[in-house]
Design a protein around this motif. Sequence first.
Motif, PDB file in Angstrom:
ATOM      1  N   ALA A 114      24.733  61.413  39.745  1.00 34.61           N
ATOM      2  CA  ALA A 114      25.789  59.833  39.572  1.00 34.61           C
ATOM      3  C   ALA A 114      26.784  60.653  39.792  1.00 34.61           C
ATOM      4  N   ASN A 115      27.893  59.521  40.012  1.00 37.06           N
ATOM      5  CA  ASN A 115      29.653  58.681  40.026  1.00 37.06           C
ATOM      6  C   ASN A 115      29.689  58.439  38.852  1.00 37.06           C
ATOM      7  N   VAL A 116      28.872  58.128  37.888  1.00 37.95           N
ATOM      8  CA  VAL A 116      29.290  57.297  36.796  1.00 37.95           C
ATOM      9  C   VAL A 116      29.195  58.584  35.067  1.00 37.95           C
ATOM     10  N   ALA A 117      29.033  57.567  34.522  1.00 33.20           N
ATOM     11  CA  ALA A 117      29.123  58.336  33.343  1.00 33.20           C
ATOM     12  C   ALA A 117      27.280  58.392  32.868  1.00 33.20           C
ATOM     13  N   VAL A 118      26.524  59.496  32.370  1.00 35.41           N
ATOM     14  CA  VAL A 118      25.463  59.641  31.879  1.00 35.41           C
ATOM     15  C   VAL A 118      24.972  59.573  30.711  1.00 35.41           C
ATOM     16  N   GLY A 119      23.939  59.486  30.369  1.00 37.36           N
ATOM     17  CA  GLY A 119      23.570  59.501  28.639  1.00 37.36           C
ATOM     18  C   GLY A 119      22.022  59.305  28.654  1.00 37.36           C
ATOM     19  N   CYS A 120      21.676  60.197  27.389  1.00 43.03           N
ATOM     20  CA  CYS A 120      19.726  60.381  27.048  1.00 43.03           C
ATOM     21  C   CYS A 120      19.939  60.344  25.469  1.00 43.03           C
ATOM     22  N   THR A 121      18.676  60.163  25.322  1.00 48.35           N
ATOM     23  CA  THR A 121      18.350  60.034  23.967  1.00 48.35           C
ATOM     24  C   THR A 121      17.248  61.644  23.868  1.00 48.35           C
ATOM     25  N   THR A 122      18.289  62.538  23.172  1.00 47.36           N
ATOM     26  CA  THR A 122      18.229  63.985  22.567  1.00 47.36           C
ATOM     27  C   THR A 122      16.755  63.956  22.025  1.00 47.36           C
ATOM     28  N   ILE A 123      16.213  63.151  20.528  1.00 53.32           N
ATOM     29  CA  ILE A 123      14.583  63.678  20.659  1.00 53.32           C
ATOM     30  C   ILE A 123      13.504  63.395  21.586  1.00 53.32           C
ATOM     31  N   TYR A 124      13.468  63.189  22.010  1.00 54.98           N
ATOM     32  CA  TYR A 124      12.609  62.839  23.576  1.00 54.98           C
ATOM     33  C   TYR A 124      12.398  64.395  24.199  1.00 54.98           C
ATOM     34  N   GLN A 125      13.284  65.150  24.377  1.00 57.92           N
ATOM     35  CA  GLN A 125      12.567  66.910  25.154  1.00 57.92           C
ATOM     36  C   GLN A 125      12.468  67.281  24.016  1.00 57.92           C
ATOM     37  N   ALA A 126      12.905  67.557  22.616  1.00 61.15           N
ATOM     38  CA  ALA A 126      12.682  67.805  21.768  1.00 61.15           C
ATOM     39  C   ALA A 126      10.993  67.708  21.105  1.00 61.15           C
ATOM     40  N   GLY A 127      10.705  66.560  21.286  1.00 57.11           N
ATOM     41  CA  GLY A 127       9.248  66.132  20.909  1.00 57.11           C
ATOM     42  C   GLY A 127       8.684  66.424  21.812  1.00 57.11           C
ATOM     43  N   GLN A 128       8.952  66.852  22.975  1.00 63.85           N
ATOM     44  CA  GLN A 128       7.847  66.664  24.194  1.00 63.85           C
ATOM     45  C   GLN A 128       6.973  68.099  23.869  1.00 63.85           C
ATOM     46  N   GLU A 129       8.151  69.236  23.649  1.00 65.85           N
ATOM     47  CA  GLU A 129       8.350  69.976  23.316  1.00 65.85           C
ATOM     48  C   GLU A 129       7.517  70.420  22.359  1.00 65.85           C
ATOM     49  N   ALA A 130       7.598  69.496  20.977  1.00 67.09           N
ATOM     50  CA  ALA A 130       7.044  70.652  19.786  1.00 67.09           C
ATOM     51  C   ALA A 130       5.748  70.059  20.048  1.00 67.09           C
ATOM     52  N   ILE A 131       5.114  69.047  20.972  1.00 69.45           N
ATOM     53  CA  ILE A 131       3.947  68.714  21.028  1.00 69.45           C
ATOM     54  C   ILE A 131       3.049  69.771  22.848  1.00 69.45           C
ATOM     55  N   GLU A 132       4.367  70.414  23.113  1.00 71.81           N
ATOM     56  CA  GLU A 132       3.877  71.434  23.926  1.00 71.81           C
ATOM     57  C   GLU A 132       3.613  72.809  23.451  1.00 71.81           C
ATOM     58  N   LYS A 133       4.191  73.074  22.619  1.00 69.54           N
ATOM     59  CA  LYS A 133       4.900  74.534  20.956  1.00 69.54           C
ATOM     60  C   LYS A 133       3.072  74.712  20.601  1.00 69.54           C
ATOM     61  N   TYR A 134       3.672  72.876  19.717  1.00 69.53           N
ATOM     62  CA  TYR A 134       2.857  73.426  18.259  1.00 69.53           C
ATOM     63  C   TYR A 134       1.825  72.188  18.220  1.00 69.53           C
ATOM     64  N   GLY A 135       1.520  70.784  19.125  1.00 74.58           N
ATOM     65  CA  GLY A 135       0.448  70.241  19.329  1.00 74.58           C
ATOM     66  C   GLY A 135       0.608  68.771  18.926  1.00 74.58           C
ATOM     67  N   SER A 136       1.539  68.589  18.211  1.00 72.81           N
ATOM     68  CA  SER A 136       2.152  67.079  17.773  1.00 72.81           C
ATOM     69  C   SER A 136       3.718  67.001  17.960  1.00 72.81           C
ATOM     70  N   VAL A 137       4.295  65.771  18.119  1.00 75.77           N
ATOM     71  CA  VAL A 137       5.700  65.545  17.439  1.00 75.77           C
ATOM     72  C   VAL A 137       6.227  66.120  16.089  1.00 75.77           C
ATOM     73  N   VAL A 138       4.990  65.927  15.031  1.00 78.96           N
ATOM     74  CA  VAL A 138       5.525  65.958  13.551  1.00 78.96           C
ATOM     75  C   VAL A 138       5.840  67.325  12.976  1.00 78.96           C
ATOM     76  N   GLU A 139       4.937  67.993  14.264  1.00 76.60           N
ATOM     77  CA  GLU A 139       5.881  69.112  14.113  1.00 76.60           C
ATOM     78  C   GLU A 139       6.972  70.170  14.449  1.00 76.60           C
ATOM     79  N   MET A 140       7.621  69.292  14.934  1.00 77.96           N
ATOM     80  CA  MET A 140       8.955  69.694  15.196  1.00 77.96           C
ATOM     81  C   MET A 140      10.077  70.559  14.715  1.00 77.96           C
ATOM     82  N   ARG A 141      10.579  71.850  14.782  1.00 73.77           N
ATOM     83  CA  ARG A 141      11.509  72.183  14.082  1.00 73.77           C
ATOM     84  C   ARG A 141      12.850  71.287  14.489  1.00 73.77           C
ATOM     85  N   THR A 142      13.518  72.012  12.608  1.00 73.22           N
ATOM     86  CA  THR A 142      14.571  71.441  12.978  1.00 73.22           C
ATOM     87  C   THR A 142      16.137  71.828  13.733  1.00 73.22           C
TER      88      THR A 142
END
Length: 426
Positions: A114-142
């Motif tokens: 990218a040669n312009v500003a780059v953004g993201c939605t941070t909760i997406y990665q935390a949610g996907q990793e929670a699914i992989e680690k704990y089996g569900s988005v609702v098990e995300m740890r703070t």
Amino acid sequence: MTQVLKARAGKITEEMEAVALYEQVDVEFIRKGVAEGRIVIPRNINRKPFKYCGIGDGMRVKVNALIGTSSNRDDMAMEARKLQAAQDAGCDSFMDLSTGSSIDAMRKQTLEMANVAVGCTTIYQAGQEAIEKYGSVVEMRTKDILDNIEKQAAEGMDFMAIHSAFNNSVLNVMQKTGRVTWVVSRGGAFITGWMLHNKKENPLYEHYDHILEILKAHDVTLSLGDAIRPGATADSLDGAQLQGLLVQGDLTRRAQAAGVQVMVEGPGHVPLNHVEATMKLQKRLCSNAPYFILGTLATDVAPGYDNITGAIGGAFAGSCGADFLCYLTPAEHLGLPLEEDVRTGVITTKMAAQIADVARGHKQAIARENEMARARVALDIDRQIKVALAPDKLTAAKEKCCGQHLCTACGQDCAVQEAARYFGIA
């Protein structure tokens, strides 16, 4: 020291100078706008120089594009092509919304390309990793959520959509009043599920001050995510949206006080008769912070053409005060966009931004309109190509017509040329 704190100390940065040059305004105007929170310049201190853009008061309306992998299409090479297509079409920023198997690798690729500003939605990665680690988005740890914000900030994200403004007060209003579409934001859905399952406050709201400290350390611009945005015109300006806007206003003031650049995300699906009120409410309640809108879509019933419905709503919203338009592609509500969808989405949204800029009286936008009109009177094809937002069709027509006059509606009796001769300007 963040851009905000430097601006408040009277310092002019290279980012402010670049924005002032592009916008053709005095750099002191930019410095004052950044200091007061009316302008943001997304730029993480960990990134190499790129094409900076100013977003907010007195600036041209800017256009954001979206890319990212998913479980349905986890193809980094395609996302690279989409990024390049959006960049070639003239977008001012990207958001990498990846939820595929290699989110870290995608972020690295995006930042490198990218040669312009780059953004993201941070909760997406935390949610996907929670699914992989704990089996569900609702098990995300703070801790996992906050660690992801820290990691993405350290790696160079210029702005982050963080859904801190969705709290129990907003959730309670929505539960009482009901909705046609309830929650359509993916990040909002993650948080809603987590709050209801755990019977706790949104950790992004509860730990907001810590999040501000992380963003401040890397000079990341906060984009206050609109988890409660209306997903149908029927839900526009309902109680839940208004309660969410009140919370956004409070969090905006806290970010500004902390020296963090902040812009506010907004709707969404908005009928045209609600657009002006929505824009004025945001500016009033959120201390005139830049408004980053997701659309807006002026109707719900045009799947396959949502780039057009979004451009209609976006043009009107921009004329009423929106500062940053997130594009919509023809694939919206149908599936994941391809390269051509991305290109079309950027160009259509750039048209909306230009229309809004003209309505706002922006001198450069009006000068561009006048330049095109003069080039048409003069039958100057090359000048028309230079001025056009999307010159490819004019270029193709020029090649097809062997360089002759493109408009053939009147034949030899060109109305513009006939009138020009009468007025002695042909």
